[in-house]
Design an enzyme around this catalytic site. Structure first.
Site, PDB file in Angstrom:
ATOM      1  N   ASN A  10       0.800  -1.283   0.407  1.00  0.00           N
ATOM      2  CA  ASN A  10      -0.202   0.559   0.040  1.00  0.00           C
ATOM      3  C   ASN A  10       0.960   0.640   0.191  1.00  0.00           C
ATOM      4  OD1 ASN A  10      -1.879   1.940   0.247  1.00  0.00           O
ATOM      5  ND2 ASN A  10      -2.297   1.455   3.097  1.00  0.00           N
ATOM      6  N   LYS A  12       0.764   4.122  -0.080  1.00  0.00           N
ATOM      7  CA  LYS A  12      -0.333   5.523   0.512  1.00  0.00           C
ATOM      8  C   LYS A  12      -0.504   6.727  -0.488  1.00  0.00           C
ATOM      9  CE  LYS A  12      -0.422   3.875   4.667  1.00  0.00           C
ATOM     10  NZ  LYS A  12      -0.317   3.204   6.131  1.00  0.00           N
ATOM     11  N   HIS A  95      -9.694   1.744   4.147  1.00  0.00           N
ATOM     12  CA  HIS A  95      -8.196   1.163   4.851  1.00  0.00           C
ATOM     13  C   HIS A  95      -8.645   2.223   6.120  1.00  0.00           C
ATOM     14  CE1 HIS A  95      -4.635   2.673   6.120  1.00  0.00           C
ATOM     15  NE2 HIS A  95      -3.866   1.378   5.861  1.00  0.00           N
ATOM     16  N   GLU A  97      -7.199   4.531   7.328  1.00  0.00           N
ATOM     17  CA  GLU A  97      -6.720   5.834   7.524  1.00  0.00           C
ATOM     18  C   GLU A  97      -7.699   6.828   6.444  1.00  0.00           C
ATOM     19  OE1 GLU A  97      -3.633   5.969   5.758  1.00  0.00           O
ATOM     20  OE2 GLU A  97      -2.035   4.783   7.285  1.00  0.00           O
ATOM     21  N   GLU A 167      -6.260  -5.086  10.087  1.00  0.00           N
ATOM     22  CA  GLU A 167      -5.090  -3.928  10.386  1.00  0.00           C
ATOM     23  C   GLU A 167      -5.212  -3.287  11.736  1.00  0.00           C
ATOM     24  OE1 GLU A 167      -2.570  -2.498   6.517  1.00  0.00           O
ATOM     25  OE2 GLU A 167      -4.718  -1.413   7.032  1.00  0.00           O
ATOM     26  N   GLY A 173       2.212   2.015  10.939  1.00  0.00           N
ATOM     27  CA  GLY A 173       2.849   3.349  10.839  1.00  0.00           C
ATOM     28  C   GLY A 173       3.545   3.090  12.347  1.00  0.00           C
ATOM     29  N   SER A 213       2.672  -2.040   9.881  1.00  0.00           N
ATOM     30  CA  SER A 213       4.247  -2.150   9.994  1.00  0.00           C
ATOM     31  C   SER A 213       5.619  -3.923  10.191  1.00  0.00           C
ATOM     32  CB  SER A 213       4.545  -1.952  11.610  1.00  0.00           C
ATOM     33  OG  SER A 213       3.901  -0.261  12.409  1.00  0.00           O
TER      34      SER A 213
END
Ligand code: PGA
Length: 248
Positions: A10, A12, A95, A97, A167, A173, A213
């Protein structure tokens, strides 16, 4: 039941088209694999150059988001029809985010997943709990709610081909990968939830990834868990390290 391992990157909101080309050229020889699905989910503007470079390789190109209408007055959105016509085979849906910064709800994610299937694009449906939810002991309840809503109206034949990415938000991250036990527990619960909604064959076919991560060190143990069929990788997918993750 043997499920093909998925190594999905991904990217991003990273990589200009020129940088994307450079990264593709660097990674193509490192991610060769006969037995795994390697997917790069790239920013919309990088989709065409990446598809071009991925021709004749084992890399599939995915999008990071899409809207749930075919076309129309939805400024700034990209439709499944456009993605499919370009040659995109996968799309990340929901996701954390997107949920956190752009207000996407479980219902939006359900509409997008239905649309993706309608157009022959495989959704990578994301779910995950916050640290607060984990500390409250409601992780599994939360994830089950996300999965049950995301799969509303999706047929068992479609569900069999779906990819789910677990996730945990606190692991994304942060460099703090979930332990293999934590990741396996939730991925197992996701498979049980799919078995409840559909049946055991569907649950055995669906692929459940872990993300948060993932790196070359943590990938081998994670991918060896019975209910983890690969990873959705952010930061490390922009580096040569992704080659080692594919080999894990
Ligand atoms: P990360 O991101 O690997 O950088 O933690 C994973 C993701 O958000 O998909």
């Amino acid at each position: 039941m043997s499920r093909r391992i998925v190594a999905a990157g991904n990217w991003k909101m990273n990589m200009t088209p020129a940088q994307a080309r450079e990264l593709m050229e660097k990674l193509i020889p490192l991610v060769k694999s006969d037995d795994k699905d390697v997917i790069f989910c790239v920013p919309a503007i990088d989709i065409l150059p990446c598809l071009e470079l991925a021709k004749g390789t084992n890399i599939k190109i995915g999008a990071q988001n899409m809207y749930y209408e075919d076309k129309g007055a939805y400024t700034g959105e990209i439709s499944p029809v456009m993605l499919r016509a370009a040659g995109v085979e996968y799309v990340i849906i929901g996701h954390s985010e997107r949920r956190g910064y752009f207000g996407e709800t479980n219902e939006d994610i359900n509409k997008k997943a239905l649309k993706a299937f309608e157009h022959g694009i495989t959704p990578i449906i994301c779910c995950g709990e916050s640290l607060e939810q984990r500390n409250q002991g409601i992780t599994i309840d939360w994830i089950r709610q996300q999965i049950k809503t995301a799969f509303m109206g999706i047929t068992d034949e479609q569900a069999k081909t779906a990819i789910i990415a677990y996730e945990p938000i606190w692991a994304i991250g942060t460099g703090q990968t979930a332990t293999t036990e934590q990741a396996q527990e939730v991925c197992g619960a996701i498979r049980d939830c799919i078995a409840e909604i559909y049946d055991i064959p569907t649950a055995e076919a669906v692929r459940v990834l872990y993300g948060g991560s993932v790196n070359a060190k943590t990938a081998p143990d994670l991918f060896a868990q019975p209910d983890i069929d690969g990873g959705l990788v952010g930061g490390a997918s922009l580096k040569e390290e992704f080659g080692d993750i594919v080999k894990a």
